[in-house]
Design a protein around this motif. Structure first.
Motif, short mmCIF file in Angstrom:
data_model
loop_
_atom_site.label_atom_id
_atom_site.label_comp_id
_atom_site.label_asym_id
_atom_site.label_seq_id
_atom_site.Cartn_x
_atom_site.Cartn_y
_atom_site.Cartn_z
N LYS A 175 42.08 38.58 34.20
CA LYS A 175 40.65 38.28 34.09
C LYS A 175 39.86 38.97 35.19
N GLN A 176 38.73 39.57 34.80
CA GLN A 176 37.84 40.24 35.76
C GLN A 176 36.42 39.70 35.69
N PRO A 227 43.38 34.54 34.14
CA PRO A 227 43.50 35.19 35.47
C PRO A 227 44.94 35.21 35.97
N ASP A 278 39.69 36.12 44.41
CA ASP A 278 38.93 36.60 43.25
C ASP A 278 37.49 36.92 43.64
N LYS A 335 37.11 40.02 45.48
CA LYS A 335 37.31 41.17 44.60
C LYS A 335 36.20 41.31 43.57
N ARG A 381 35.42 39.18 41.09
CA ARG A 381 35.75 38.64 39.77
C ARG A 381 34.85 37.44 39.46
#
Length: 375
Positions: free
Chosen positions: A184-185, A193, A226, A229, A231
């Protein structure tokens, strides 16, 4: 196998039996039957699929008939029963017609059969190696009574319970994941994820829409890594299934990890997974990497321990430190420990260069949800 196919061709049920034989010839096979299954319905299903594999028509028919009778909402069992009824009635063309008319649903259900059959083969290959998945991701734990690891490639959730010798596997369940797989992004990408998460809270049946089944455990996606990053998204849970079905196909959720209701009830009522229980969602178990990575794991543990003893920012009890290899991130380790003020320190360590030292690359503070406070 050629002799079996010749017998099939000579039978009145040639078309349908050929379909079933081709389907199961594509599945891995080994001689012995695995004995340790998570539930009677799954064991019964595997027995029936094994009978089809061996062209034991009557045995397969009665196994699927019995399973469908006892599990009327198990759609895969109902599909297999209907196919076998058609073959027995000499209407083998109905099988092909039904598969063509309802290709999407049929393929989704048959994909569940493949996943569960693969589980059988994996069990047989992995005898004597039950701790491999745990060893791949867990270097050191604090006082967590349970750990959850989801092997998304195998569509399996493993539950480990702490004892005097470490952790032992006490349960494992078939799971469905995101419609588009894993990684998942962004919000709405329909992916599950990959990462290390914590249970946040339990949601009871009365608080949930029917889609989520009998209960849910919410997870802290996006976690600190996350977010770092970039996300996005939310609402990634472990939850049950609607009461209209027993289980869902392997790729069916919007990103959550979905269990059948009996499995979800066991997690909630028997094991009582508490807030802050670690949930490691991995892409797959790579058992071949365990021995090769053992030296790296010992080095990173030693370096983390030395850093904690030498830093002056806070006092740390090494027994309260947890260290996990972060799935999906090459050479990244997740470290957490409580400090004064009811806070939990989360750190991410990574090797600098191919043969460089391990260094902390990111640190954040979260509110500690459980356990005695550090004073």
């Amino acid at each position: 196998m050629n002799r079996f196919l010749q017998k099939v061709r000579e039978s009145k049920s040639c078309q349908a039996w050929s379909f079933l034989v081709v389907f199961f010839c594509c599945l891995p096979w080994s001689a012995s039957m695995a004995e340790d299954f998570v539930s009677l319905p799954e064991k019964k299903l595997i027995t029936g699929l094994n009978a089809i594999k061996n062209l034991s028509f009557n045995e397969a028919f009665y196994d699927m008939q019995d399973l469908a009778k006892n599990m009327p909402k198990y759609q895969l069992a109902q599909l297999m029963k209907a196919d076998l009824y058609a073959i027995k009635a000499g209407k083998s063309e109905w099988v092909t017609q039904k598969r063509t008319a309802h290709a999407r649903k049929s393929n989704a259900l048959l994909s569940e059969a493949k996943v569960r059959w693969q589980r059988k083969a994996d069990l047989e290959r992995s005898r004597g190696d039950w701790d491999a998945l745990l060893a791949q991701y867990v270097l050191k734990t604090s006082h967590e009574p349970y750990l959850v690891i989801v092997d998304s490639a195998a569509h399996r959730l493993y539950l480990y319970q702490k004892n005097e010798n470490g952790y032992e596997e006490v349960a494992n369940y078939y799971v469905s994941i995101g419609q588009k797989g894993v990684g998942k992004q962004v919000r709405g990408d329909l992916k599950t994820p990959i990462g290390i998460y914590k249970v946040e809270k339990e949601l009871s049946d009365s608080k949930l829409p029917e889609l989520y089944g009998v209960a849910a455990l919410t997870l802290n996606y996006p976690n600190s890594w996350d977010k770092q990053k970039g996300r996005t998204g939310s609402g990634i849970w472990l939850h049950g299934t609607p009461r209209s079905t027993y289980s869902r196909p392997p790729l069916a959720s919007r990103g959550c990890v979905v269990l059948n209701n009996p499995a979800m009830q066991t997690l909630i009522y028997q094991y009582r997974l508490a807030p802050a229980t670690p949930v490691i969602i991995a892409q797959s178990a790579q058992r071949s990497l365990i021995d090769r990575n053992y030296e790296d794991k010992q080095q990173v543990l030693s370096q983390i321990n030395q850093w904690l003893r030498s830093q002056q920012n806070y006092q740390v009890d090494w027994s309260r430190v947890s260290v996990f290899a972060y799935p999906g991130e090459q050479g990244v380790y997740y470290v957490s420990f409580p400090v004064k003020g009811g806070k939990l320190v989360e750190q991410y360590w990574q090797r600098q260069g191919v043969s460089g030292s391990w260094q902390m690359v990111y640190e954040t503070f979260q509110k500690s949800k459980v356990g005695p406070q550090v004073s």
